[in-house]
Design a protein around this motif. Structure first.
Motif, PDB file in Angstrom:
ATOM      1  N   GLU A   1     -18.306 -13.683  51.690  1.00  0.00           N
ATOM      2  CA  GLU A   1     -18.311 -12.960  52.963  1.00  0.00           C
ATOM      3  C   GLU A   1     -17.836 -11.536  52.718  1.00  0.00           C
ATOM      4  O   GLU A   1     -16.998 -11.302  51.849  1.00  0.00           O
ATOM      5  CB  GLU A   1     -17.385 -13.637  53.992  1.00  0.00           C
ATOM      6  N   PRO A   2     -18.340 -10.558  53.483  1.00  0.00           N
ATOM      7  CA  PRO A   2     -19.300 -10.678  54.579  1.00  0.00           C
ATOM      8  C   PRO A   2     -20.725 -10.953  54.128  1.00  0.00           C
ATOM      9  O   PRO A   2     -21.587 -11.195  54.955  1.00  0.00           O
ATOM     10  CB  PRO A   2     -19.190  -9.315  55.274  1.00  0.00           C
ATOM     11  N   TRP A   3     -21.009 -10.878  52.800  1.00  0.00           N
ATOM     12  CA  TRP A   3     -22.277 -11.392  52.286  1.00  0.00           C
ATOM     13  C   TRP A   3     -22.016 -11.953  50.889  1.00  0.00           C
ATOM     14  O   TRP A   3     -21.004 -11.647  50.247  1.00  0.00           O
ATOM     15  CB  TRP A   3     -23.357 -10.306  52.255  1.00  0.00           C
ATOM     16  N   VAL A   4     -22.918 -12.794  50.438  1.00  0.00           N
ATOM     17  CA  VAL A   4     -22.764 -13.422  49.131  1.00  0.00           C
ATOM     18  C   VAL A   4     -22.878 -12.356  48.041  1.00  0.00           C
ATOM     19  O   VAL A   4     -23.868 -11.614  47.977  1.00  0.00           O
ATOM     20  CB  VAL A   4     -23.837 -14.512  48.914  1.00  0.00           C
ATOM     21  N   GLY A   5     -21.850 -12.265  47.202  1.00  0.00           N
ATOM     22  CA  GLY A   5     -21.826 -11.281  46.138  1.00  0.00           C
ATOM     23  C   GLY A   5     -21.077 -10.009  46.482  1.00  0.00           C
ATOM     24  O   GLY A   5     -20.995  -9.099  45.647  1.00  0.00           O
ATOM     25  N   PHE A   6     -20.530  -9.934  47.694  1.00  0.00           N
ATOM     26  CA  PHE A   6     -19.739  -8.760  48.084  1.00  0.00           C
ATOM     27  C   PHE A   6     -18.519  -8.648  47.163  1.00  0.00           C
ATOM     28  O   PHE A   6     -17.785  -9.610  46.957  1.00  0.00           O
ATOM     29  CB  PHE A   6     -19.280  -8.902  49.533  1.00  0.00           C
ATOM     30  N   SER A   7     -18.313  -7.470  46.594  1.00  0.00           N
ATOM     31  CA  SER A   7     -17.287  -7.294  45.576  1.00  0.00           C
ATOM     32  C   SER A   7     -16.080  -6.521  46.106  1.00  0.00           C
ATOM     33  O   SER A   7     -16.241  -5.517  46.810  1.00  0.00           O
ATOM     34  CB  SER A   7     -17.875  -6.548  44.375  1.00  0.00           C
ATOM     35  N   VAL A   8     -14.895  -6.996  45.771  1.00  0.00           N
ATOM     36  CA  VAL A   8     -13.656  -6.328  46.171  1.00  0.00           C
ATOM     37  C   VAL A   8     -12.754  -6.136  44.955  1.00  0.00           C
ATOM     38  O   VAL A   8     -12.865  -6.852  43.958  1.00  0.00           O
ATOM     39  CB  VAL A   8     -12.884  -7.124  47.247  1.00  0.00           C
ATOM     40  N   LEU A   9     -11.871  -5.180  45.072  1.00  0.00           N
ATOM     41  CA  LEU A   9     -10.883  -4.910  44.028  1.00  0.00           C
ATOM     42  C   LEU A   9     -10.010  -6.139  43.793  1.00  0.00           C
ATOM     43  O   LEU A   9      -9.499  -6.731  44.742  1.00  0.00           O
ATOM     44  CB  LEU A   9     -10.030  -3.721  44.470  1.00  0.00           C
ATOM     45  N   ARG A  10      -9.830  -6.541  42.550  1.00  0.00           N
ATOM     46  CA  ARG A  10      -9.048  -7.743  42.283  1.00  0.00           C
ATOM     47  C   ARG A  10      -7.580  -7.451  41.980  1.00  0.00           C
ATOM     48  O   ARG A  10      -6.736  -8.357  42.031  1.00  0.00           O
ATOM     49  CB  ARG A  10      -9.658  -8.531  41.137  1.00  0.00           C
TER      50      ARG A  10
ATOM     51  N   GLN B   1     -12.242 -12.341  57.183  1.00  0.00           N
ATOM     52  CA  GLN B   1     -11.651 -11.481  58.214  1.00  0.00           C
ATOM     53  C   GLN B   1     -12.528 -10.258  58.471  1.00  0.00           C
ATOM     54  O   GLN B   1     -12.781  -9.894  59.618  1.00  0.00           O
ATOM     55  CB  GLN B   1     -10.249 -11.045  57.790  1.00  0.00           C
ATOM     56  N   LEU B   2     -12.999  -9.629  57.386  1.00  0.00           N
ATOM     57  CA  LEU B   2     -13.876  -8.471  57.546  1.00  0.00           C
ATOM     58  C   LEU B   2     -15.141  -8.871  58.297  1.00  0.00           C
ATOM     59  O   LEU B   2     -15.591  -8.147  59.195  1.00  0.00           O
ATOM     60  CB  LEU B   2     -14.231  -7.888  56.180  1.00  0.00           C
ATOM     61  N   ARG B   3     -15.713  -9.997  57.969  1.00  0.00           N
ATOM     62  CA  ARG B   3     -16.920 -10.474  58.651  1.00  0.00           C
ATOM     63  C   ARG B   3     -16.672 -10.622  60.150  1.00  0.00           C
ATOM     64  O   ARG B   3     -17.499 -10.213  60.983  1.00  0.00           O
ATOM     65  CB  ARG B   3     -17.352 -11.810  58.050  1.00  0.00           C
ATOM     66  N   ASN B   4     -15.529 -11.170  60.521  1.00  0.00           N
ATOM     67  CA  ASN B   4     -15.198 -11.343  61.940  1.00  0.00           C
ATOM     68  C   ASN B   4     -15.122 -10.004  62.667  1.00  0.00           C
ATOM     69  O   ASN B   4     -15.595  -9.869  63.806  1.00  0.00           O
ATOM     70  CB  ASN B   4     -13.872 -12.095  62.089  1.00  0.00           C
ATOM     71  N   TYR B   5     -14.529  -9.003  62.031  1.00  0.00           N
ATOM     72  CA  TYR B   5     -14.429  -7.679  62.656  1.00  0.00           C
ATOM     73  C   TYR B   5     -15.802  -7.012  62.755  1.00  0.00           C
ATOM     74  O   TYR B   5     -16.109  -6.338  63.750  1.00  0.00           O
ATOM     75  CB  TYR B   5     -13.462  -6.789  61.880  1.00  0.00           C
ATOM     76  N   LEU B   6     -16.637  -7.201  61.740  1.00  0.00           N
ATOM     77  CA  LEU B   6     -17.963  -6.588  61.756  1.00  0.00           C
ATOM     78  C   LEU B   6     -18.840  -7.193  62.846  1.00  0.00           C
ATOM     79  O   LEU B   6     -19.685  -6.503  63.432  1.00  0.00           O
ATOM     80  CB  LEU B   6     -18.633  -6.750  60.395  1.00  0.00           C
ATOM     81  N   GLU B   7     -18.665  -8.466  63.130  1.00  0.00           N
ATOM     82  CA  GLU B   7     -19.448  -9.093  64.193  1.00  0.00           C
ATOM     83  C   GLU B   7     -19.107  -8.502  65.558  1.00  0.00           C
ATOM     84  O   GLU B   7     -19.954  -8.457  66.449  1.00  0.00           O
ATOM     85  CB  GLU B   7     -19.214 -10.607  64.182  1.00  0.00           C
ATOM     86  N   LYS B   8     -17.880  -8.034  65.709  1.00  0.00           N
ATOM     87  CA  LYS B   8     -17.463  -7.439  66.982  1.00  0.00           C
ATOM     88  C   LYS B   8     -17.832  -5.953  67.047  1.00  0.00           C
ATOM     89  O   LYS B   8     -18.373  -5.484  68.044  1.00  0.00           O
ATOM     90  CB  LYS B   8     -15.947  -7.603  67.164  1.00  0.00           C
ATOM     91  N   HIS B   9     -17.518  -5.208  65.976  1.00  0.00           N
ATOM     92  CA  HIS B   9     -17.716  -3.756  65.986  1.00  0.00           C
ATOM     93  C   HIS B   9     -18.195  -3.273  64.616  1.00  0.00           C
ATOM     94  O   HIS B   9     -17.425  -2.693  63.848  1.00  0.00           O
ATOM     95  CB  HIS B   9     -16.411  -3.041  66.366  1.00  0.00           C
TER      96      HIS B   9
END
Length: 286
Positions: free
Chosen positions: A216-225, A266-274
């Motif tokens: 999430e928010p999509w498959v393969g989305f990359s974040v700092l580890r 959490q990011l996905r939930n916020y993106l669905e709203k705004h």
């Protein structure tokens, strides 16, 4: 104009940054909104990335059909492009004024403040992660004003003039901007004292370091580890924070995080709203 294009002087981006900082808040917002709309109009590769990322999140790109920067018709005022430019431009304008106009931060509404307080009773240090969503640059200033000692690790652009401007901006009011993980570990392992310390990271728009791939928010989305490894190795709490505007207030939502997938959800939930609160472009591609 020829001076602005010279490699020996500041870039156009740096000039825009400095102009916006000097303008009154209302004019700074209008200026940033206009520049951002022009920027997206010119940068086709970012428009393509925005569409692709939007489709990966929501499964379709119908929001973009027939809505390509046609501003003469009032019916187009609700297009995603205009909403994105207006919202992000307002956010940029507000964030650039935080150092000089602290009254902007006076109306802050906290969700989950008890989570932070309870964790800080047992350990005066915590790692905080966030995204380029809403008013993310407000977070260090808000908690510095509440008496926390703030340490930030931030990516530095290749433009040295812009990097210097951003460093000065982010280090206002005693906030410490850290350049290396070694320096961050040194600050974490200093002799404990009575001050409460927050170590902040922004997870997206990271291209130079290894990351975690999320679903999430999509498959393969990359974040700092780095912040997840740091919190685990140093045995300190890990929190997520989202900061955004709500009418005349600033909202800060705080949650404890147990693994990287949680912040993706959490990011996905916020993106669905705004969705217009997020910088959709410049995301990492592994």
């Amino acid at each position: 104009f020829s001076l602005l294009l010279s490699k020996r002087v500041m870039s156009i981006t740096c000039v825009i940054f400095k102009i916006a900082k000097k303008l009154p808040t209302t004019l700074a917002i209008i200026f940033c909104q206009t520049i951002l709309l022009l920027y997206l109009l010119i940068q086709k590769k970012y428009r393509v990335e925005i569409k692709n990322n939007y489709q990966k999140i929501f499964g379709n790109d119908s929001i973009f059909k027939g809505r390509n920067f046609r501003l003469s018709n009032s019916n187009q005022s609700n297009s995603f492009w205009v909403k994105l430019s207006q919202r992000l431009g307002k956010n940029f304008g507000l964030m650039l004024k935080t150092g000089k106009e602290k009254k902007i931060l006076d109306k802050t509404l906290f969700y989950g403040e008890n989570i932070l307080c309870n964790l800080m009773e047992n350990n005066p240090k915590a790692v905080v992660v966030s995204f380029h969503y809403g008013l993310w640059e407000f977070l260090p200033q808000i908690f510095q004003k509440l008496g926390y000692e703030i340490f930030l690790i931030a990516n530095h652009p290749s433009d040295k003039n812009l990097a210097n401007e951003l460093n000065k901006f982010r280090s206002q009011n005693g906030i410490k901007v850290i350049k290396t993980i070694t320096e961050m570990k040194h600050c974490l392992r200093q002799t404990p004292n009575l001050s409460k310390k927050l170590f902040g990271f922004v997870l997206d728009n990271t291209s130079k370091t290894r990351g975690y791939k999320l679903n999430e928010p999509w498959v393969g989305f990359s974040v700092l580890r780095t912040p997840f490894i740091l919190a685990q190795s140093e045995k300190i709490p890990l929190l997520s924070m989202f900061c955004y505007g709500q009418k005349d207030k600033i909202v800060v939502a705080i949650n404890e995080v147990n693994n990287p997938e949680e912040v993706g959800c959490q990011l996905r939930n916020y993106l669905e709203k705004h969705p217009e609160e997020w910088i959709f472009w410049g995301k990492r591609r592994d």
